[in-house]
Design a protein around this motif. Structure first.
Motif, PDB file in Angstrom:
ATOM      1  N   ASN A 169      37.678  59.046  75.987  1.00  0.00           N
ATOM      2  CA  ASN A 169      38.446  58.078  75.217  1.00  0.00           C
ATOM      3  C   ASN A 169      37.735  57.853  73.887  1.00  0.00           C
ATOM      4  N   LEU A 170      38.261  58.448  72.832  1.00  0.00           N
ATOM      5  CA  LEU A 170      37.769  58.177  71.486  1.00  0.00           C
ATOM      6  C   LEU A 170      38.355  56.851  71.013  1.00  0.00           C
ATOM      7  N   MET A 171      37.731  56.264  70.020  1.00  0.00           N
ATOM      8  CA  MET A 171      38.151  54.947  69.553  1.00  0.00           C
ATOM      9  C   MET A 171      37.992  54.868  68.044  1.00  0.00           C
ATOM     10  N   VAL A 172      38.976  54.267  67.381  1.00  0.00           N
ATOM     11  CA  VAL A 172      38.841  53.905  65.969  1.00  0.00           C
ATOM     12  C   VAL A 172      38.865  52.386  65.899  1.00  0.00           C
ATOM     13  N   TRP A 173      37.837  51.824  65.271  1.00  0.00           N
ATOM     14  CA  TRP A 173      37.764  50.367  65.156  1.00  0.00           C
ATOM     15  C   TRP A 173      37.456  50.005  63.712  1.00  0.00           C
ATOM     16  N   SER A 174      38.303  49.181  63.116  1.00  0.00           N
ATOM     17  CA  SER A 174      38.141  48.777  61.722  1.00  0.00           C
ATOM     18  C   SER A 174      37.708  47.322  61.636  1.00  0.00           C
ATOM     19  N   ASP A 175      36.741  47.053  60.765  1.00  0.00           N
ATOM     20  CA  ASP A 175      36.320  45.677  60.541  1.00  0.00           C
ATOM     21  C   ASP A 175      36.855  45.135  59.216  1.00  0.00           C
ATOM     22  N   GLY A 176      37.795  45.846  58.630  1.00  0.00           N
ATOM     23  CA  GLY A 176      38.372  45.439  57.350  1.00  0.00           C
ATOM     24  C   GLY A 176      37.783  46.187  56.185  1.00  0.00           C
ATOM     25  N   ALA A 177      36.467  46.392  56.207  1.00  0.00           N
ATOM     26  CA  ALA A 177      35.815  47.126  55.129  1.00  0.00           C
ATOM     27  C   ALA A 177      35.739  48.609  55.445  1.00  0.00           C
ATOM     28  N   LEU A 178      35.382  48.916  56.688  1.00  0.00           N
ATOM     29  CA  LEU A 178      35.204  50.294  57.122  1.00  0.00           C
ATOM     30  C   LEU A 178      35.801  50.460  58.512  1.00  0.00           C
ATOM     31  N   ALA A 179      35.992  51.704  58.897  1.00  0.00           N
ATOM     32  CA  ALA A 179      36.435  52.024  60.252  1.00  0.00           C
ATOM     33  C   ALA A 179      35.439  52.988  60.874  1.00  0.00           C
ATOM     34  N   GLU A 180      35.283  52.885  62.172  1.00  0.00           N
ATOM     35  CA  GLU A 180      34.321  53.708  62.895  1.00  0.00           C
ATOM     36  C   GLU A 180      35.037  54.524  63.959  1.00  0.00           C
ATOM     37  N   LEU A 181      34.768  55.825  63.969  1.00  0.00           N
ATOM     38  CA  LEU A 181      35.272  56.716  65.018  1.00  0.00           C
ATOM     39  C   LEU A 181      34.126  56.989  65.984  1.00  0.00           C
ATOM     40  N   HIS A 182      34.308  56.569  67.232  1.00  0.00           N
ATOM     41  CA  HIS A 182      33.294  56.807  68.251  1.00  0.00           C
ATOM     42  C   HIS A 182      34.012  56.916  69.593  1.00  0.00           C
ATOM     43  N   TRP A 183      33.333  56.711  70.674  1.00  0.00           N
ATOM     44  CA  TRP A 183      33.963  56.741  71.986  1.00  0.00           C
ATOM     45  C   TRP A 183      33.730  55.404  72.695  1.00  0.00           C
ATOM     46  N   MET A 184      34.589  55.126  73.668  1.00  0.00           N
ATOM     47  CA  MET A 184      34.482  53.873  74.400  1.00  0.00           C
ATOM     48  C   MET A 184      34.827  54.097  75.865  1.00  0.00           C
ATOM     49  N   ARG A 185      33.894  53.721  76.722  1.00  0.00           N
ATOM     50  CA  ARG A 185      34.081  53.624  78.168  1.00  0.00           C
ATOM     51  C   ARG A 185      34.083  54.976  78.901  1.00  0.00           C
ATOM     52  N   LYS A 186      34.684  56.039  78.317  1.00  0.00           N
ATOM     53  CA  LYS A 186      34.810  57.310  79.047  1.00  0.00           C
ATOM     54  C   LYS A 186      34.470  58.462  78.115  1.00  0.00           C
ATOM     55  N   LYS A 187      33.488  59.280  78.537  1.00  0.00           N
ATOM     56  CA  LYS A 187      33.102  60.434  77.719  1.00  0.00           C
ATOM     57  C   LYS A 187      32.583  61.536  78.615  1.00  0.00           C
ATOM     58  N   ARG A 188      33.083  62.742  78.392  1.00  0.00           N
ATOM     59  CA  ARG A 188      32.518  63.941  79.005  1.00  0.00           C
ATOM     60  C   ARG A 188      32.028  64.844  77.882  1.00  0.00           C
ATOM     61  N   GLY A 189      30.857  65.413  78.038  1.00  0.00           N
ATOM     62  CA  GLY A 189      30.316  66.268  76.991  1.00  0.00           C
ATOM     63  C   GLY A 189      29.228  65.562  76.214  1.00  0.00           C
ATOM     64  N   PRO A 190      28.695  66.222  75.187  1.00  0.00           N
ATOM     65  CA  PRO A 190      27.571  65.674  74.422  1.00  0.00           C
ATOM     66  C   PRO A 190      27.965  64.434  73.627  1.00  0.00           C
ATOM     67  N   ASP A 191      26.978  63.589  73.403  1.00  0.00           N
ATOM     68  CA  ASP A 191      27.201  62.379  72.616  1.00  0.00           C
ATOM     69  C   ASP A 191      27.225  62.730  71.129  1.00  0.00           C
ATOM     70  N   PHE A 192      27.690  61.815  70.308  1.00  0.00           N
ATOM     71  CA  PHE A 192      27.676  62.002  68.858  1.00  0.00           C
ATOM     72  C   PHE A 192      27.558  60.642  68.200  1.00  0.00           C
ATOM     73  N   ALA A 193      27.019  60.646  66.997  1.00  0.00           N
ATOM     74  CA  ALA A 193      26.850  59.397  66.260  1.00  0.00           C
ATOM     75  C   ALA A 193      28.205  58.904  65.759  1.00  0.00           C
ATOM     76  N   PRO A 194      28.393  57.589  65.630  1.00  0.00           N
ATOM     77  CA  PRO A 194      29.648  57.068  65.069  1.00  0.00           C
ATOM     78  C   PRO A 194      29.919  57.664  63.693  1.00  0.00           C
ATOM     79  N   ILE A 195      31.189  57.915  63.409  1.00  0.00           N
ATOM     80  CA  ILE A 195      31.620  58.511  62.143  1.00  0.00           C
ATOM     81  C   ILE A 195      32.390  57.459  61.364  1.00  0.00           C
TER      82      ILE A 195
END
Length: 266
Positions: A169-195
């Motif tokens: 489960n990838l996730m996009v979360w915006s705080d108004g200034a920026l948005a972050e692409l990362h994962w939330m709760r479910k991940k298979r495979g290697p980790d990665f830094a928020p984008i």
């Protein structure tokens, strides 16, 4: 994969950048992307999606000739289980697909209740069938989240069986200034830094009419620091203006903080 985000947090903007980078063979968020054929299932607001797609292409420096024969858009909704046979037949003429974008998952849901575990499982299995199209493409479905407004609750709406069946489960979360692409709760495979991404308002002329839309642009750490610093400064100026003029109007506070409001006036 699911890409989950609340309304107006930018899941369509970010996923379009991803899809078009694959179709054109451009780097995505600074990372190399292998060029491949892309199928987009557009089940919501086809006119708005068309504008967003044209604007995103322009922001990436892509012209239609760059993705001709490599990107197809299926512009209608319907239960996925009911259109799979036709999609498989159509996909035979697309060559080996690398990526399938579903916008959005609920537009192709065949059940009556997204919170029904059995219906959610069947929907997830139907989405997985798309990975068996020619080329065995990766599949990403844009999803609406559960009722929780918190970032930690940014998981696909529906029964738990859906989350259990997908790979990540990838996730996009915006705080108004920026948005972050990362994962939330479910991940298979290697980790990665928020984008990180910022959203830019752009104008595009479509059929002789100038239209406004939003595109996503990847930003590096230097740009992230700059944006966050500017927003902290802006917040401080507004708080200072409110403190010294507590009975003022919004327009007056903006003027005191040297912020231009939507009318273009101080």
């Amino acid at each position: 994969y699911a890409l989950t985000a609340p309304t107006n947090h930018g899941k369509t903007a970010v996923s379009l950048v991803m899809a078009l980078c694959v179709a054109a063979g451009l780097p995505f968020a600074g990372m190399p992307a292998s060029r491949g054929n892309v199928l987009i299932l557009c089940g919501e607001n086809q006119d708005g999606f068309r504008l967003r797609m044209l604007a995103t292409m322009e922001s990436l420096g892509i012209v239609p000739a760059d993705i001709a024969g490599r990107c197809w858009v299926y512009p209608q909704s319907g239960p996925l289980e009911g259109i799979l046979t036709g999609l498989k037949e159509d996909a035979l003429g697309m060559g080996a697909l690398s990526f399938v974008l579903v916008d959005t998952s609920v537009a192709y849901f065949s059940g009556q209740d997204e919170n029904d575990n059995v219906a959610s499982l069947w929907h997830a299995l139907a989405l997985r069938e798309l990975t068996r199209l020619p080329g065995n493409p990766s599949v990403m479905a844009n999803c609406h989240p559960t009722g929780s407004a918190a970032k930690e609750g940014c998981v696909p709406r529906g029964g738990s069986a859906f989350l259990n069946e997908i790979d990540t489960n990838l996730m996009v979360w915006s705080d108004g200034a920026l948005a972050e692409l990362h994962w939330m709760r479910k991940k298979r495979g290697p980790d990665f830094a928020p984008i990180s991404f910022e959203y830019k308002a752009v104008s595009i002329t479509h059929q002789g009419v100038e239209c406004q839309t939003i595109v996503a642009a990847h930003v590096d750490e230097d740009r992230v620091r700059y944006i966050r610093t500017k927003h902290r400064e802006m917040d401080s100026r507004v708080l200072f203006a409110v403190f010294h003029n507590p009975n003022g109007s919004f327009r007056e506070w903006c003027a005191d903080a040297s912020i231009t409001i939507r009318t273009g006036k101080r």
